[in-house]
Design a protein around this motif. Structure first.
Motif, PDB file in Angstrom:
ATOM      1  N   VAL A   1     -17.251   4.223  26.392  1.00  0.00           N
ATOM      2  CA  VAL A   1     -18.162   5.258  27.022  1.00  0.00           C
ATOM      3  C   VAL A   1     -19.448   4.742  26.960  1.00  0.00           C
ATOM      4  O   VAL A   1     -20.594   5.469  27.199  1.00  0.00           O
ATOM      5  CB  VAL A   1     -17.955   6.472  26.352  1.00  0.00           C
ATOM      6  CG1 VAL A   1     -16.577   7.288  26.320  1.00  0.00           C
ATOM      7  CG2 VAL A   1     -18.371   6.444  24.844  1.00  0.00           C
ATOM      8  N   THR A   2     -19.818   3.156  26.533  1.00  0.00           N
ATOM      9  CA  THR A   2     -21.115   2.840  26.665  1.00  0.00           C
ATOM     10  C   THR A   2     -21.260   1.970  27.754  1.00  0.00           C
ATOM     11  O   THR A   2     -20.607   1.178  28.156  1.00  0.00           O
ATOM     12  CB  THR A   2     -21.265   1.926  25.362  1.00  0.00           C
ATOM     13  OG1 THR A   2     -20.796   2.738  24.103  1.00  0.00           O
ATOM     14  CG2 THR A   2     -22.433   1.231  25.245  1.00  0.00           C
ATOM     15  N   PRO A   3     -22.344   2.076  28.494  1.00  0.00           N
ATOM     16  CA  PRO A   3     -22.596   0.998  29.731  1.00  0.00           C
ATOM     17  C   PRO A   3     -22.324  -0.181  29.382  1.00  0.00           C
ATOM     18  O   PRO A   3     -22.812  -1.015  28.219  1.00  0.00           O
ATOM     19  CB  PRO A   3     -24.058   1.318  29.936  1.00  0.00           C
ATOM     20  CG  PRO A   3     -24.253   2.778  29.472  1.00  0.00           C
ATOM     21  CD  PRO A   3     -23.594   2.947  28.139  1.00  0.00           C
TER      22      PRO A   3
ATOM     23  N   ILE B   1      -9.848  -6.361  20.611  1.00  0.00           N
ATOM     24  CA  ILE B   1     -10.927  -5.306  20.799  1.00  0.00           C
ATOM     25  C   ILE B   1     -12.122  -6.256  21.643  1.00  0.00           C
ATOM     26  O   ILE B   1     -12.965  -5.434  22.298  1.00  0.00           O
ATOM     27  CB  ILE B   1     -11.472  -4.661  19.612  1.00  0.00           C
ATOM     28  CG1 ILE B   1     -12.239  -5.329  18.683  1.00  0.00           C
ATOM     29  CG2 ILE B   1     -10.320  -3.853  19.348  1.00  0.00           C
ATOM     30  CD1 ILE B   1     -13.025  -4.844  18.118  1.00  0.00           C
ATOM     31  N   ALA B   2     -12.170  -7.593  21.759  1.00  0.00           N
ATOM     32  CA  ALA B   2     -13.299  -8.166  22.358  1.00  0.00           C
ATOM     33  C   ALA B   2     -13.041  -7.906  23.863  1.00  0.00           C
ATOM     34  O   ALA B   2     -14.171  -7.896  24.508  1.00  0.00           O
ATOM     35  CB  ALA B   2     -13.072  -9.543  21.970  1.00  0.00           C
ATOM     36  N   GLY B   3     -12.045  -7.458  24.270  1.00  0.00           N
ATOM     37  CA  GLY B   3     -11.721  -7.210  25.565  1.00  0.00           C
ATOM     38  C   GLY B   3     -12.467  -6.158  26.122  1.00  0.00           C
ATOM     39  O   GLY B   3     -12.602  -5.962  27.337  1.00  0.00           O
ATOM     40  N   PHE B   4     -12.920  -5.331  25.335  1.00  0.00           N
ATOM     41  CA  PHE B   4     -13.667  -4.063  25.709  1.00  0.00           C
ATOM     42  C   PHE B   4     -15.291  -4.297  25.833  1.00  0.00           C
ATOM     43  O   PHE B   4     -15.717  -3.310  26.396  1.00  0.00           O
ATOM     44  CB  PHE B   4     -13.509  -2.741  24.528  1.00  0.00           C
ATOM     45  CG  PHE B   4     -11.814  -2.539  24.298  1.00  0.00           C
ATOM     46  CD1 PHE B   4     -11.216  -1.823  25.357  1.00  0.00           C
ATOM     47  CD2 PHE B   4     -11.361  -2.512  23.203  1.00  0.00           C
ATOM     48  CE1 PHE B   4      -9.979  -1.445  25.175  1.00  0.00           C
ATOM     49  CE2 PHE B   4     -10.229  -2.178  23.224  1.00  0.00           C
ATOM     50  CZ  PHE B   4      -9.508  -1.778  24.105  1.00  0.00           C
ATOM     51  N   THR B   5     -15.559  -5.316  25.682  1.00  0.00           N
ATOM     52  CA  THR B   5     -16.917  -5.753  25.552  1.00  0.00           C
ATOM     53  C   THR B   5     -17.381  -7.089  26.123  1.00  0.00           C
ATOM     54  O   THR B   5     -16.742  -8.082  26.113  1.00  0.00           O
ATOM     55  CB  THR B   5     -17.614  -5.913  23.921  1.00  0.00           C
ATOM     56  OG1 THR B   5     -17.137  -4.780  23.322  1.00  0.00           O
ATOM     57  CG2 THR B   5     -18.881  -6.231  23.997  1.00  0.00           C
TER      58      THR B   5
ATOM     59  N   LYS C   1     -26.012  -6.618  25.472  1.00  0.00           N
ATOM     60  CA  LYS C   1     -27.125  -6.767  24.683  1.00  0.00           C
ATOM     61  C   LYS C   1     -26.672  -6.739  23.277  1.00  0.00           C
ATOM     62  O   LYS C   1     -27.046  -7.444  22.474  1.00  0.00           O
ATOM     63  CB  LYS C   1     -28.225  -5.604  25.037  1.00  0.00           C
ATOM     64  CG  LYS C   1     -28.716  -5.839  26.215  1.00  0.00           C
ATOM     65  CD  LYS C   1     -29.837  -4.698  26.754  1.00  0.00           C
ATOM     66  CE  LYS C   1     -30.287  -5.130  27.923  1.00  0.00           C
ATOM     67  NZ  LYS C   1     -31.258  -4.101  28.214  1.00  0.00           N
ATOM     68  N   GLN C   2     -25.693  -5.709  22.922  1.00  0.00           N
ATOM     69  CA  GLN C   2     -25.174  -5.455  21.562  1.00  0.00           C
ATOM     70  C   GLN C   2     -24.458  -6.700  20.979  1.00  0.00           C
ATOM     71  O   GLN C   2     -24.656  -7.330  19.810  1.00  0.00           O
ATOM     72  CB  GLN C   2     -24.260  -4.371  21.533  1.00  0.00           C
ATOM     73  CG  GLN C   2     -25.068  -3.009  21.466  1.00  0.00           C
ATOM     74  CD  GLN C   2     -24.361  -1.748  21.383  1.00  0.00           C
ATOM     75  OE1 GLN C   2     -22.958  -1.778  21.491  1.00  0.00           O
ATOM     76  NE2 GLN C   2     -24.763  -0.600  22.009  1.00  0.00           N
ATOM     77  N   HIS C   3     -23.872  -7.339  21.855  1.00  0.00           N
ATOM     78  CA  HIS C   3     -22.737  -8.542  21.605  1.00  0.00           C
ATOM     79  C   HIS C   3     -23.775  -9.671  21.273  1.00  0.00           C
ATOM     80  O   HIS C   3     -23.681 -10.547  20.391  1.00  0.00           O
ATOM     81  CB  HIS C   3     -21.952  -8.785  22.650  1.00  0.00           C
ATOM     82  CG  HIS C   3     -20.792  -9.682  22.180  1.00  0.00           C
ATOM     83  ND1 HIS C   3     -20.713 -10.975  22.103  1.00  0.00           N
ATOM     84  CD2 HIS C   3     -19.356  -9.118  21.777  1.00  0.00           C
ATOM     85  CE1 HIS C   3     -19.611 -11.597  21.715  1.00  0.00           C
ATOM     86  NE2 HIS C   3     -18.850 -10.576  21.465  1.00  0.00           N
TER      87      HIS C   3
END
Length: 261
Positions: free
Chosen positions: A240-242, A139-143, A248-250
């Motif tokens: 769905v998050t920019p 799921i790291a691939g989504f961020t 920034k969250q990461h």
């Protein structure tokens, strides 16, 4: 789900998810060829022989194509019924602070060697019109992974690659499944130098459960499996998050010094 007499290759199988994937294979009737770049692969092989299956181990750094050739040659021409491409490396800290040889090794392990092995074994499967491929994405691939930029980038590549090759194989009896776990209880964060981060010290998913879910998805021919409800929600939100907000969250979980006391 038993596959008596069938043969599987599992990479990155000395510890963690790879070892548990290999255990799932052995318990369900697969003979095994397992590989990792560390001597612990022999201990893994010894533990897996309790399944009663034929187990062979190869110690090889699969970041290099000639080592992948060595692993492929160890099949001795036996048809591979399942390829579980799980070898991978992480790398923490800011991109410009990392040593480039370490960056290159992550890319060569997670992408170059992985694709070369899939290309070799996948061609054999297509020619026989039979086989299963499991690719460990994340799921790291989504961020966008600030302070883990190269690793997350390689997982984004693998997630995308798995869907593309699956579509190319539509109409054949060769399936491609992408296993996309979240933060899992393995040696990953210690090896990546991330034990001073929030993500490195947080509670993690059970690796045996993650492996079982991945194995079942592969055997069912599913396109993908995101393990765990929390990870399913996280991946859905990420879609769905920019990207700037995700980066920034990461940072809040992966920047050195964010570990909670």
């Amino acid at each position: 789900m038993a596959a008596n007499g069938q043969f599987a290759i599992v990479t990155g199988a000395s510890t963690g998810i790879g070892l548990e994937l290999a255990r799932c294979c052995g318990e369900n009737g697969f003979d095994l060829l397992i590989a990792a770049d560390e001597a612990e692969i022999e201990n893994a092989a010894a533990s897996l022989r309790s399944t009663g299956r034929q187990i062979e181990a190869v110690q090889a750094d699969l970041a290099t194509t000639h080592r992948v050739d060595r692993l492929y040659e160890a099949t001795r021409g036996r048809p591979v019924d399942a390829l579980l491409a799980n070898a991978g490396r992480g790398l923490g800290h800011a991109f410009l602070d990392q040593d480039f040889p370490a960056i290159r090794h992550v890319i060569d392990t997670n992408i170059t060697g992985e694709l070369y092995l899939i290309h070799r074994v996948g061609n054999d499967m297509r020619q026989r019109n039979s086989g299963r491929i499991l690719i460990t994405g994340s799921i790291a691939g989504f961020t966008p992974g600030s302070f883990q930029a190269v690793y997350n980038g390689t997982k984004a590549f693998l997630n995308s690659f798995s869907y593309a090759v699956r579509e190319e194989l539509r109409g054949t009896n060769v399936t491609v499944t992408c296993l996309m776990p979240g933060v899992t209880e393995t040696e990953f964060f210690k090896r990546a130098g991330m034990m001073d981060t929030s993500v490195g010290t947080t509670s993690k998913d059970d690796l045996a459960d993650v492996a079982r879910q991945g194995f079942r998805a592969m055997m069912s021919g599913d396109p993908d499996i995101v393990t765990g409800l929390k990870n399913k929600i996280q991946s859905a939100v990420a879609n769905v998050t920019p990207a700037e907000a995700l980066a920034k969250q990461h940072r809040q979980i992966a920047e050195p010094g964010t570990a909670k006391s």
